[in-house]
Write a protein that holds these residues in place. Structure first.
Motif, PDB file in Angstrom:
ATOM      1  N   LEU A  17     -23.445  -5.846  22.265  1.00 18.19           N
ATOM      2  CA  LEU A  17     -22.429  -6.819  22.669  1.00 18.19           C
ATOM      3  C   LEU A  17     -23.079  -8.151  23.014  1.00 18.19           C
ATOM      4  O   LEU A  17     -22.584  -9.222  22.654  1.00 18.19           O
ATOM      5  CB  LEU A  17     -21.642  -6.292  23.874  1.00 18.19           C
ATOM      6  CG  LEU A  17     -20.920  -4.946  23.687  1.00 18.19           C
ATOM      7  CD1 LEU A  17     -20.290  -4.495  24.993  1.00 18.19           C
ATOM      8  CD2 LEU A  17     -19.863  -5.068  22.595  1.00 18.19           C
ATOM      9  N   ALA A  18     -24.217  -8.072  23.715  1.00 14.23           N
ATOM     10  CA  ALA A  18     -24.925  -9.290  24.103  1.00 14.23           C
ATOM     11  C   ALA A  18     -25.508  -9.999  22.885  1.00 14.23           C
ATOM     12  O   ALA A  18     -25.504 -11.233  22.802  1.00 14.23           O
ATOM     13  CB  ALA A  18     -26.034  -8.947  25.096  1.00 14.23           C
ATOM     14  N   GLN A  19     -26.003  -9.224  21.915  1.00  7.48           N
ATOM     15  CA  GLN A  19     -26.549  -9.834  20.701  1.00  7.48           C
ATOM     16  C   GLN A  19     -25.447 -10.524  19.903  1.00  7.48           C
ATOM     17  O   GLN A  19     -25.680 -11.560  19.284  1.00  7.48           O
ATOM     18  CB  GLN A  19     -27.242  -8.763  19.853  1.00  7.48           C
ATOM     19  CG  GLN A  19     -28.571  -8.314  20.451  1.00  7.48           C
ATOM     20  CD  GLN A  19     -29.193  -7.151  19.695  1.00  7.48           C
ATOM     21  OE1 GLN A  19     -28.480  -6.277  19.195  1.00  7.48           O
ATOM     22  NE2 GLN A  19     -30.516  -7.134  19.616  1.00  7.48           N
ATOM     23  N   LYS A  20     -24.256  -9.976  19.951  1.00  3.78           N
ATOM     24  CA  LYS A  20     -23.128 -10.624  19.280  1.00  3.78           C
ATOM     25  C   LYS A  20     -22.788 -11.948  19.962  1.00  3.78           C
ATOM     26  O   LYS A  20     -22.436 -12.936  19.315  1.00  3.78           O
ATOM     27  CB  LYS A  20     -21.919  -9.692  19.278  1.00  3.78           C
ATOM     28  CG  LYS A  20     -20.742 -10.215  18.464  1.00  3.78           C
ATOM     29  CD  LYS A  20     -19.612  -9.188  18.406  1.00  3.78           C
ATOM     30  CE  LYS A  20     -18.450  -9.724  17.577  1.00  3.78           C
ATOM     31  NZ  LYS A  20     -17.338  -8.728  17.497  1.00  3.78           N
ATOM     32  N   GLU A  21     -22.911 -11.975  21.304  1.00  2.81           N
ATOM     33  CA  GLU A  21     -22.662 -13.218  22.051  1.00  2.81           C
ATOM     34  C   GLU A  21     -23.742 -14.255  21.743  1.00  2.81           C
ATOM     35  O   GLU A  21     -23.472 -15.456  21.701  1.00  2.81           O
ATOM     36  CB  GLU A  21     -22.619 -12.926  23.547  1.00  2.81           C
ATOM     37  CG  GLU A  21     -21.413 -12.100  23.965  1.00  2.81           C
ATOM     38  CD  GLU A  21     -21.497 -11.620  25.414  1.00  2.81           C
ATOM     39  OE1 GLU A  21     -20.496 -11.074  25.918  1.00  2.81           O
ATOM     40  OE2 GLU A  21     -22.575 -11.777  26.041  1.00  2.81           O
ATOM     41  N   GLY A  22     -24.986 -13.797  21.587  1.00  2.00           N
ATOM     42  CA  GLY A  22     -26.057 -14.661  21.086  1.00  2.00           C
ATOM     43  C   GLY A  22     -26.874 -15.430  22.096  1.00  2.00           C
ATOM     44  O   GLY A  22     -27.998 -15.838  21.785  1.00  2.00           O
ATOM     45  N   SER A  23     -26.345 -15.654  23.294  1.00  2.00           N
ATOM     46  CA  SER A  23     -27.104 -16.432  24.282  1.00  2.00           C
ATOM     47  C   SER A  23     -26.600 -16.116  25.678  1.00  2.00           C
ATOM     48  O   SER A  23     -25.541 -15.492  25.863  1.00  2.00           O
ATOM     49  CB  SER A  23     -26.994 -17.928  24.012  1.00  2.00           C
ATOM     50  OG  SER A  23     -25.681 -18.398  24.259  1.00  2.00           O
ATOM     51  N   VAL A  24     -27.364 -16.577  26.679  1.00  2.00           N
ATOM     52  CA  VAL A  24     -26.971 -16.439  28.071  1.00  2.00           C
ATOM     53  C   VAL A  24     -27.608 -17.594  28.842  1.00  2.00           C
ATOM     54  O   VAL A  24     -28.772 -17.929  28.633  1.00  2.00           O
ATOM     55  CB  VAL A  24     -27.393 -15.071  28.661  1.00  2.00           C
ATOM     56  CG1 VAL A  24     -28.896 -14.844  28.551  1.00  2.00           C
ATOM     57  CG2 VAL A  24     -26.949 -14.929  30.116  1.00  2.00           C
ATOM     58  N   THR A  25     -26.825 -18.245  29.696  1.00  2.00           N
ATOM     59  CA  THR A  25     -27.301 -19.396  30.466  1.00  2.00           C
ATOM     60  C   THR A  25     -27.357 -19.028  31.941  1.00  2.00           C
ATOM     61  O   THR A  25     -26.402 -18.468  32.486  1.00  2.00           O
ATOM     62  CB  THR A  25     -26.376 -20.611  30.285  1.00  2.00           C
ATOM     63  OG1 THR A  25     -26.376 -20.992  28.914  1.00  2.00           O
ATOM     64  CG2 THR A  25     -26.841 -21.785  31.138  1.00  2.00           C
ATOM     65  N   VAL A  26     -28.493 -19.344  32.575  1.00  2.00           N
ATOM     66  CA  VAL A  26     -28.678 -19.041  33.988  1.00  2.00           C
ATOM     67  C   VAL A  26     -29.121 -20.288  34.735  1.00  2.00           C
ATOM     68  O   VAL A  26     -29.983 -21.027  34.268  1.00  2.00           O
ATOM     69  CB  VAL A  26     -29.685 -17.882  34.192  1.00  2.00           C
ATOM     70  CG1 VAL A  26     -31.017 -18.180  33.526  1.00  2.00           C
ATOM     71  CG2 VAL A  26     -29.907 -17.598  35.681  1.00  2.00           C
ATOM     72  N   PHE A  27     -28.495 -20.560  35.881  1.00  2.00           N
ATOM     73  CA  PHE A  27     -28.998 -21.543  36.824  1.00  2.00           C
ATOM     74  C   PHE A  27     -29.929 -20.789  37.771  1.00  2.00           C
ATOM     75  O   PHE A  27     -29.532 -19.762  38.331  1.00  2.00           O
ATOM     76  CB  PHE A  27     -27.869 -22.175  37.639  1.00  2.00           C
ATOM     77  CG  PHE A  27     -26.930 -23.050  36.854  1.00  2.00           C
ATOM     78  CD1 PHE A  27     -27.246 -23.490  35.574  1.00  2.00           C
ATOM     79  CD2 PHE A  27     -25.715 -23.452  37.406  1.00  2.00           C
ATOM     80  CE1 PHE A  27     -26.367 -24.300  34.847  1.00  2.00           C
ATOM     81  CE2 PHE A  27     -24.834 -24.258  36.703  1.00  2.00           C
ATOM     82  CZ  PHE A  27     -25.156 -24.678  35.424  1.00  2.00           C
ATOM     83  N   SER A  28     -31.137 -21.300  37.956  1.00  2.00           N
ATOM     84  CA  SER A  28     -32.136 -20.557  38.719  1.00  2.00           C
ATOM     85  C   SER A  28     -32.737 -21.384  39.839  1.00  2.00           C
ATOM     86  O   SER A  28     -33.156 -22.519  39.636  1.00  2.00           O
ATOM     87  CB  SER A  28     -33.262 -20.075  37.796  1.00  2.00           C
ATOM     88  OG  SER A  28     -34.335 -19.536  38.543  1.00  2.00           O
ATOM     89  N   LEU A  29     -32.826 -20.788  41.024  1.00  2.00           N
ATOM     90  CA  LEU A  29     -33.467 -21.444  42.155  1.00  2.00           C
ATOM     91  C   LEU A  29     -34.981 -21.528  41.994  1.00  2.00           C
ATOM     92  O   LEU A  29     -35.651 -22.258  42.721  1.00  2.00           O
ATOM     93  CB  LEU A  29     -33.140 -20.703  43.457  1.00  2.00           C
ATOM     94  CG  LEU A  29     -33.550 -19.224  43.572  1.00  2.00           C
ATOM     95  CD1 LEU A  29     -34.975 -19.045  44.050  1.00  2.00           C
ATOM     96  CD2 LEU A  29     -32.620 -18.493  44.530  1.00  2.00           C
TER      97      LEU A  29
END
Length: 373
Positions: A36-48
């Motif tokens: 499912l995640a590979q179908k979404e293709g990306s993930v964005t994170v705000f990191s401290l």
């Protein structure tokens, strides 16, 4: 007879599947989340933490086909950005790696701008307090740091009240608490321990403290006296670490910084060390939490990333946690051993913040600081 649906009812019907799908993701294993995640293709994170760059590389190697976009951003800026974007109807970020929990709980969680998610794989290895109201990945610090090369016999400070004396005038640093909420939390925590601060005052000066009439307790008096002794506020931790830890400094200042920053001592030419044996405490221990943004555009990849950042089953946590397995960071997952060079958690002389109590008190302390600057 066929009945016509109202526009509101029609909208609800179309919204229901997406809500159900997001909820169903919470129970999936990493193996089930992956396609499912590979179908979404990306993930964005705000990191401290800037260490998200190391996580980015490791995550993309572990899960090909998913582009991790990691943005290094203070907790204060994360909160402001998420609020502004969501108010404008923009949902661009998936995961927040964030501290300053007193504000996160009140502004983001209660405002339903984030969603708590606990990976099933590690749920049984976490204490309940680390699973709710938000998931805590590790415990971090804002504590008194000194230069161990300039002071080879140990910390030059053993009582916080020393910092209000002429010897340390203009020689105590702190990142501006209006820019980093964790430092406001630190000052608030000091104010929340008036009896301990009063006892430390008597131990140092040999007499009872006299608190000014407009202040509430010895903690607030300490804050006022600290600012009056020319506390230096700096823009960021890099400036603080270089000033405090410079190996060539002859008479360096001390500063309230992050214990785990000493991981960069060799690379940066620093000699940072924690001042642990300080009365009544050397600072605070606070949670660094991982949470999913409301209406995250990549919900499966968001959950896969959070799972990954809790590490594997090895004592160091493997690639997903090793960037945080350094002296001064403390994993909440029981299978991950704390770094051998860390002060043991039970021996760390830091107060652990209570986000609810801090949230209730920090407005007054913020107002006090404004009058002192």
């Amino acid at each position: 007879m066929l009945k016509k649906l109202t526009s509101a009812a029609l909208a609800a019907c179309f919204a229901l599947p997406s809500l159900t799908m997001a909820s169903d993701l919470d129970g999936l294993t990493p193996q089930q989340l992956l396609p499912l995640a590979q179908k979404e293709g990306s993930v964005t994170v705000f990191s401290l933490s800037s260490r998200i760059a190391k996580i980015e590389k490791a995550f993309e190697e572990a899960y090909p086909g998913i582009d991790l976009i990691g943005l290094d951003m203070s907790s204060t800026k994360q909160i402001a950005r998420v609020e502004a974007e969501q108010q404008a109807g923009v949902h661009a970020v998936d995961v927040l790696y964030i501290a300053d929990t007193p504000v996160v709980f009140t502004k983001l969680l209660e405002g339903k701008r984030i969603v708590n998610y606990v990976p099933p794989r590690v749920a049984n290895e976490l204490e309940d307090r680390y699973k709710a109201p938000l998931l805590t990945q590790r415990l971090s610090t804002k504590v008194l740091m000194y230069n161990e090369k300039a002071f080879p016999d140990g910390s030059p400070v053993s009582n916080l009240w020393q910092l209000t004396q002429p010897e340390w005038q203009g020689r105590v640093l702190m990142v501006d608490p209006s820019q980093r909420g964790e430092l406001l939390d630190l000052l608030t925590e000091i104010a929340l321990h008036p009896d301990e601060m009063a006892a430390a005052y008597k131990a140092h000066f040999g007499k009872d403290i006299e608190v000014e009439s407009d202040l509430q307790g010895a903690g607030e008096q300490f804050i006022k006296d600290l600012f009056a002794n020319d506390l230096i506020l700096v823009p960021n931790s890099d400036v603080l670490n270089k000033s405090v830890g410079d190996v060539n400094a002859k008479s360096p200042p001390v500063g309230f910084g992050t214990y785990s920053d000493r991981r960069d001592n060799e690379k940066e030419g620093w000699a940072l060390q924690i001042a642990n044996n300080v009365e009544p405490a050397n600072g605070i221990l606070f949670p660094a939490v991982l949470t999913v943004a409301d209406k995250a555009p990549h919900p499966a990849a968001a959950r896969l990333l959070i799972d990954f950042m809790f590490g594997d089953d090895t004592p160091t946590g493997g690639a997903g946690f090793e960037p945080f397995n350094v002296p001064g960071d403390y994993a909440t997952r029981k299978t991950i051993a704390h770094h051998p060079d860390s002060v043991k958690l039970d021996d760390l002389k830091a107060w652990t913040i209570d986000p609810a109590k801090t949230a209730a008190a920090r407005g007054r302390i913020a107002d006090l600081i404004i009058t002192l600057q």
